[in-house]
Motif scaffolding. Structure first.
Motif, mmCIF file in Angstrom:
data_model
loop_
_atom_site.group_PDB
_atom_site.id
_atom_site.type_symbol
_atom_site.label_atom_id
_atom_site.label_comp_id
_atom_site.label_asym_id
_atom_site.label_seq_id
_atom_site.Cartn_x
_atom_site.Cartn_y
_atom_site.Cartn_z
ATOM 1 N N TYR A 38 -0.100 17.288 2.829
ATOM 2 C CA TYR A 38 -1.196 16.324 2.919
ATOM 3 C C TYR A 38 -1.100 15.499 4.207
ATOM 4 N N TYR A 39 0.122 15.230 4.620
ATOM 5 C CA TYR A 39 0.335 14.419 5.819
ATOM 6 C C TYR A 39 0.059 15.166 7.118
ATOM 7 N N THR A 40 -0.325 16.438 7.048
ATOM 8 C CA THR A 40 -0.743 17.149 8.253
ATOM 9 C C THR A 40 -2.188 16.797 8.608
ATOM 10 N N ALA A 41 -2.860 16.056 7.765
ATOM 11 C CA ALA A 41 -4.269 15.704 7.986
ATOM 12 C C ALA A 41 -4.525 15.055 9.348
ATOM 13 N N PRO A 42 -3.703 14.111 9.821
ATOM 14 C CA PRO A 42 -3.989 13.519 11.135
ATOM 15 C C PRO A 42 -4.005 14.543 12.270
ATOM 16 N N ILE A 43 -3.153 15.535 12.186
ATOM 17 C CA ILE A 43 -3.124 16.577 13.214
ATOM 18 C C ILE A 43 -4.399 17.404 13.144
ATOM 19 N N ALA B 6 0.833 -1.208 0.000
ATOM 20 C CA ALA B 6 0.000 0.000 0.000
ATOM 21 C C ALA B 6 0.870 1.262 0.000
ATOM 22 N N MET B 7 1.944 1.271 0.785
ATOM 23 C CA MET B 7 2.828 2.439 0.833
ATOM 24 C C MET B 7 3.537 2.644 -0.506
ATOM 25 N N LEU B 8 3.958 1.562 -1.141
ATOM 26 C CA LEU B 8 4.620 1.693 -2.451
ATOM 27 C C LEU B 8 3.658 2.249 -3.494
ATOM 28 N N ILE B 9 2.419 1.767 -3.473
ATOM 29 C CA ILE B 9 1.423 2.274 -4.422
ATOM 30 C C ILE B 9 1.130 3.734 -4.130
ATOM 31 N N TRP B 10 0.835 4.056 -2.859
ATOM 32 C CA TRP B 10 0.506 5.435 -2.486
ATOM 33 C C TRP B 10 1.689 6.351 -2.782
ATOM 34 N N GLY B 11 2.896 5.920 -2.463
ATOM 35 C CA GLY B 11 4.072 6.752 -2.670
ATOM 36 C C GLY B 11 4.345 7.068 -4.131
ATOM 37 N N SER B 12 3.892 6.223 -5.023
ATOM 38 C CA SER B 12 4.157 6.447 -6.450
ATOM 39 C C SER B 12 3.093 7.326 -7.117
ATOM 40 N N ILE B 13 1.957 7.538 -6.456
ATOM 41 C CA ILE B 13 0.858 8.283 -7.076
ATOM 42 C C ILE B 13 1.265 9.710 -7.413
ATOM 43 N N PHE C 177 -5.845 17.359 -3.944
ATOM 44 C CA PHE C 177 -4.490 16.833 -3.805
ATOM 45 C C PHE C 177 -3.779 16.780 -5.160
ATOM 46 N N PHE C 178 -4.465 16.283 -6.178
ATOM 47 C CA PHE C 178 -3.846 16.201 -7.498
ATOM 48 C C PHE C 178 -3.592 17.587 -8.082
ATOM 49 N N GLN C 179 -4.500 18.513 -7.811
ATOM 50 C CA GLN C 179 -4.285 19.892 -8.266
ATOM 51 C C GLN C 179 -3.054 20.466 -7.574
ATOM 52 N N THR D 118 2.421 22.522 -7.336
ATOM 53 C CA THR D 118 3.580 22.640 -6.449
ATOM 54 C C THR D 118 4.476 21.442 -6.719
ATOM 55 N N THR D 119 5.403 21.216 -5.833
ATOM 56 C CA THR D 119 6.244 20.028 -5.975
ATOM 57 C C THR D 119 5.571 18.848 -5.282
ATOM 58 N N VAL D 120 5.985 17.653 -5.655
ATOM 59 C CA VAL D 120 5.462 16.448 -5.016
ATOM 60 C C VAL D 120 5.782 16.491 -3.521
ATOM 61 N N THR D 121 6.973 16.951 -3.180
ATOM 62 C CA THR D 121 7.391 17.019 -1.777
ATOM 63 C C THR D 121 6.473 17.924 -0.962
#
Length: 128
Positions: free
Chosen positions: A100-105, A15-22, A84-86, A91-94
């Motif tokens: 996006y990873y601030t969502a849990p907070i 799942a991480m490999l798939i998500w990371g490549s999107i 997210f795709f927009q 911007t950059t992928v980074t």
């Protein structure tokens, strides 16, 4: 045969490999974010329909409040992906991914405000 624990690790790794490549793949697709989301949902629908029909666990009947909640979460997911795709295209992928990873907070703060969940250092520790 893999143990249940090792199988779980395998699933999350895939799942991480798939998500990371999107994020990288979206940058190579020249279509607008909305069209990318449309085709992702369409192909996911076809793929999942085949799996569920083969497993004979497919039902068309949605009962009560579940119907509204499923529609709402589907619309929310589609909007999430569009934004997210927009962001990936503008911007950059980074930057897009780390933001996006601030969502849990954000979800933790909202749940404390609207769901009366307790805030403690234990909760804060789990966010790390």
């Amino acid at each position: 045969m893999l143990s249940k624990s090792k199988l779980g690790y395998l699933y999350i790794t895939v799942a991480m490999l798939i998500w990371g490549s999107i994020g990288v793949m979206v940058n190579f697709i020249l279509y607008p974010a909305e069209l990318i989301v449309f085709y992702r949902v369409l192909f996911a629908f076809i793929f999942l329909s085949i799996i569920l029909i083969k497993r004979e666990k497919f039902t068309y009947e949605l009962k009560g409040n579940s119907r509204f909640l499923l529609i709402e979460t589907g619309v929310s997911l589609a909007l999430n992906w569009i934004f997210f795709f927009q962001a990936l295209k503008n911007t950059t992928v980074t930057i897009a991914t780390l933001s996006y990873y601030t969502a849990p907070i954000i979800v933790s703060i909202i749940s404390m405000l609207f769901l009366d969940e307790d805030f403690s250092f234990k909760v804060l520790y789990k966010l790390n």
